[in-house]
Design a protein around this motif. Structure first.
Motif, PDB file in Angstrom:
ATOM      1  N   UNK A  23     -72.246  38.220 -66.766  1.00  0.00           N
ATOM      2  CA  UNK A  23     -71.314  39.313 -67.061  1.00  0.00           C
ATOM      3  C   UNK A  23     -71.957  40.666 -66.733  1.00  0.00           C
ATOM      4  N   UNK A  24     -73.202  40.873 -67.147  1.00  0.00           N
ATOM      5  CA  UNK A  24     -73.885  42.140 -66.886  1.00  0.00           C
ATOM      6  C   UNK A  24     -74.057  42.380 -65.390  1.00  0.00           C
ATOM      7  N   UNK A  25     -74.387  41.348 -64.644  1.00  0.00           N
ATOM      8  CA  UNK A  25     -74.531  41.467 -63.190  1.00  0.00           C
ATOM      9  C   UNK A  25     -73.210  41.878 -62.551  1.00  0.00           C
ATOM     10  N   UNK A  26     -72.132  41.236 -62.984  1.00  0.00           N
ATOM     11  CA  UNK A  26     -70.809  41.566 -62.438  1.00  0.00           C
ATOM     12  C   UNK A  26     -70.395  42.987 -62.795  1.00  0.00           C
ATOM     13  N   UNK A  27     -70.660  43.401 -64.037  1.00  0.00           N
ATOM     14  CA  UNK A  27     -70.302  44.759 -64.451  1.00  0.00           C
ATOM     15  C   UNK A  27     -71.111  45.810 -63.683  1.00  0.00           C
ATOM     16  N   UNK A  28     -72.383  45.526 -63.427  1.00  0.00           N
ATOM     17  CA  UNK A  28     -73.194  46.452 -62.631  1.00  0.00           C
ATOM     18  C   UNK A  28     -72.658  46.546 -61.205  1.00  0.00           C
ATOM     19  N   UNK A  65     -61.824  38.811 -60.829  1.00  0.00           N
ATOM     20  CA  UNK A  65     -61.551  37.373 -61.002  1.00  0.00           C
ATOM     21  C   UNK A  65     -62.765  36.655 -61.578  1.00  0.00           C
ATOM     22  N   UNK A  66     -63.961  37.036 -61.115  1.00  0.00           N
ATOM     23  CA  UNK A  66     -65.172  36.415 -61.634  1.00  0.00           C
ATOM     24  C   UNK A  66     -65.385  36.764 -63.110  1.00  0.00           C
ATOM     25  N   UNK A  67     -65.042  37.984 -63.497  1.00  0.00           N
ATOM     26  CA  UNK A  67     -65.137  38.367 -64.912  1.00  0.00           C
ATOM     27  C   UNK A  67     -64.156  37.576 -65.769  1.00  0.00           C
ATOM     28  N   UNK A  68     -62.978  37.287 -65.227  1.00  0.00           N
ATOM     29  CA  UNK A  68     -62.018  36.440 -65.954  1.00  0.00           C
ATOM     30  C   UNK A  68     -62.576  35.031 -66.151  1.00  0.00           C
TER      31      UNK A  68
END
Length: 151
Positions: A23-28, A65-68
């Protein structure tokens, strides 16, 4: 040797860490794309500008989509009860076989606990589907191999 509940707890913690890192990687990445999109707005003009913006928008959608998916995996983890025991493989089961050790939860890959390797897998994976519903000493055919569930 730890009991199954303490091993299951460690596996759950490892899965949660996996999700948090993901999640942190995606948010960054999302924040980086937003910055790029903002600077793209300030600088270029013409077709190159529009193409760049479109590419960034597509990347943002992909990350969304990846965060979902991460959110769905978090929901799956919340359904797992550590002290639940069953003679039938279900969500949250640790499955010891003659080939590998599995933890039916989310696809988080290899987790090592007490020098034993477990594979955190989703019930939707091909091997997860085969293991789901099996019982002790069931023989499972998977990828031209015979696996015996020891549980």
């Amino acid at each position: 040797m730890k009991n199954k509940n303490s091993i299951k707890k460690e596996l759950l913690v490892a899965c949660l860490k996996f999700l948090e890192i993901r999640k942190q990687t995606l948010l960054m990445s999302l924040n980086s794309i937003k910055k790029d999109l903002h600077s793209e707005t300030k600088s270029s003009a013409g077709d190159k500008h529009e193409t760049g913006r479109a590419m960034l928008q597509l990347e943002m959608e992909k990350i969304g989509k990846q965060l979902l998916e991460v959110q769905k995996m978090e929901e799956v983890i919340e359904k797992i009860t550590i002290d639940k025991t069953s003679s039938i493989v279900c969500l949250g089961s640790i499955v010891i076989t003659n080939k590998q050790n599995y933890f039916l939860a989310i696809s988080a890959g290899e987790v090592i606990i007490n020098e034993n390797t477990y594979y955190a897998i989703s019930p939707q994976t091909p091997i997860g589907k085969e293991l789901l519903g099996s019982k002790k000493n069931d023989i499972i055919k998977f990828n031209n191999a015979t696996i015996t569930a020891v549980l």
